[in-house]
Design a protein around this motif. Structure first.
Motif, PDB file in Angstrom:
ATOM      1  N   UNK A   1       0.851  -1.188   0.000  1.00 29.65           N
ATOM      2  CA  UNK A   1       0.000   0.000   0.000  1.00 29.65           C
ATOM      3  C   UNK A   1       0.887   1.238   0.000  1.00 29.65           C
ATOM      4  N   UNK A   2       0.541   2.196  -0.815  1.00 29.99           N
ATOM      5  CA  UNK A   2       1.335   3.416  -0.884  1.00 29.99           C
ATOM      6  C   UNK A   2       2.595   3.215  -1.716  1.00 29.99           C
ATOM      7  N   UNK A   3       3.384   4.267  -1.781  1.00 33.58           N
ATOM      8  CA  UNK A   3       4.631   4.243  -2.546  1.00 33.58           C
ATOM      9  C   UNK A   3       5.801   3.979  -1.616  1.00 33.58           C
ATOM     10  N   UNK A   4       6.581   2.923  -1.845  1.00 32.71           N
ATOM     11  CA  UNK A   4       7.733   2.653  -0.978  1.00 32.71           C
ATOM     12  C   UNK A   4       8.806   3.721  -1.128  1.00 32.71           C
ATOM     13  N   UNK A   5       9.502   3.994  -0.023  1.00 32.32           N
ATOM     14  CA  UNK A   5      10.605   4.960  -0.078  1.00 32.32           C
ATOM     15  C   UNK A   5      11.902   4.302  -0.539  1.00 32.32           C
TER      16      UNK A   5
END
Length: 421
Positions: free
Chosen positions: A186-190
């Motif tokens: 979920x979301x954009x990984x850093x």
């Protein structure tokens, strides 16, 4: 009700036993009674690495059948014709289809044998029933079923390898599950860390770098850079059918020499075009002053600590011994595969199989496991034969030829099969 007795039972239904099913049909027709048990609920081959743009590393003519029977209706060319794409493929001027297209070809071929395959079925035991047959115990839907067979063919593929002390988890993956795991993010990984220096590692790095335009992707490996695969014409002779014969007949010393000479055709090597692409991206980012693709070369993994929503990866730079801690969203282990030990699967039947150096099974030239004189049944291996038949023996390059040899061996040993066919 009498327990059914099959001419052939196959464990696993990946490309190897799919090719076996084709060879049985083409060589001996409907007279052979064969059934295959596959753990997966449907046909699938390395689905987690069906990356956009990833191509096969073998020529399209080294498909399931062509090296054995160029006129087969199950060839890759027949598949292209059935899909009305032959002209388009030819116009593409490539010998290496995409991995996605080749998987579609395999599914197309597998669909013709659905009546012979029991998906969602796991073989849990193999034991002698009498001198002529083996009893195969299968678990399906939490129930056990048994059948008998005169010939057992093991084609269970490879098992993934992780570094010592590292276990898969929510944020620690093997590349075999890459796409499945990414879909669960979920979301954009850093930051994402990829461990390994082979083809799968380089493909994973390229895919992650392109899929997440804001994410830092760290490639960690002990070499100075990715090493190119030797796919030159002379080096490729190690994948010729005759090479298995040469390897089998060679002394142990020559076997070791041939294997070492050939490692750079298959192990921890990368296609040169992919190496060039990753270098181009890395250099372009240096010029732009924003490096998302970090090549942590001459380095090793020295620790992994899963945490809430991520993982801490300790990486040591080998020349200085300096260790850096990387806080990452996930660690992707592209650390290869190993042959599954067929002895673990054979159980009681394995007690009748001959073993050689280091406890490994003795395998005859026709890929049949050597047994004692009390056993008239036969076990054949599609894999776990590098020590006897060479580096290419269990690879896709040899599948069509290998399965043809196995089928001829089965018919030669079982006169009933030959007569009925």
């Amino acid at each position: 009700m009498a327990t059914p007795v099959h001419d052939v039972v196959g464990i696993g239904f990946g490309p190897s036993n799919l090719a076996l099913a084709v060879a049985l049909e083409e060589e001996y027709g409907a007279g052979v009674d064969a059934v295959f048990f596959e753990k997966q609920p449907a046909f699938g081959w390395h689905r987690g690495m069906l990356l956009d743009g990833a191509t096969m590393q073998v020529h399209f003519l080294k498909d399931l059948v062509t090296m054995r029977n160029p006129a087969s209706r199950y060839s890759f060319l027949s598949y292209l014709h059935a899909k009305d794409r032959m002209v388009d493929f030819i116009n593409g001027k490539t010998m290496f289809p995409s991995r996605l297209e080749f998987h579609d070809y395999l599914e197309w071929a597998a669909a013709a044998f659905e009546g012979r395959v029991r998906y969602g079925s796991e073989v849990v035991a193999v034991r002698p029933h009498d001198a002529a047959t083996l009893e195969v115990v299968v678990r399906r839907d939490d129930e056990l079923h048994t059948c008998l067979t005169r010939n057992l063919v093991i084609g269970v593929g490879l098992e993934p390898v992780l570094p010592d002390g590292v276990r898969q988890g929510e944020r620690i993956w093997h590349t075999e599950d890459l796409l499945t795991r990414l879909d669960g993010l979920t979301g954009t990984p850093e930051r994402l860390v990829v461990l390994g220096a082979g083809q799968s590692a380089a493909e994973a790095v390229e895919h992650l770098h392109g899929r997440f335009p804001e994410t830092e992707v760290c490639a960690v490996f002990a070499r100075y850079g990715y090493s190119p695969a030797d796919d030159s014409p002379f080096a490729n002779r190690i994948f010729d059918p005759a090479a298995a014969e040469h390897y089998f007949e060679a002394s142990d010393e020559v076997k070791r020499m041939l294997f070492d000479y050939s490692r750079n055709t298959n192990y921890s090597v990368v296609d040169l075009d992919l190496i060039d692409e990753l270098y181009r991206r890395s250099y372009a980012e240096k010029v732009a002053g924003r490096e998302r693709l970090r090549i942590l070369n001459v380095s090793r993994l020295d620790g992994v600590r899963p945490g809430a929503g991520g993982v801490r990866v300790d990486v040591t730079f080998l020349p200085t011994g300096e260790t850096a801690a990387l806080e990452a969203d996930a660690l992707v282990c592209a650390t290869g595969y190993r042959e599954r030990n067929p002895i673990d699967l054979l159980g009681e039947a394995g007690e009748h199989c001959r073993k050689g150096a280091e406890g490994r099974l003795v395998v005859e030239r026709d890929y049949r496991v050597a047994t004692g004189p009390e056993a008239a049944w036969a076990v054949y291996l599609q894999g776990a034969t590098e020590h006897t038949h060479g580096i290419a023996s269990s690879l896709l390059s040899m599948t069509a030829v290998r399965t043809g040899e196995i089928v001829r061996s089965i018919a030669g040993r079982d006169a009933r099969v030959t007569q009925e066919a």
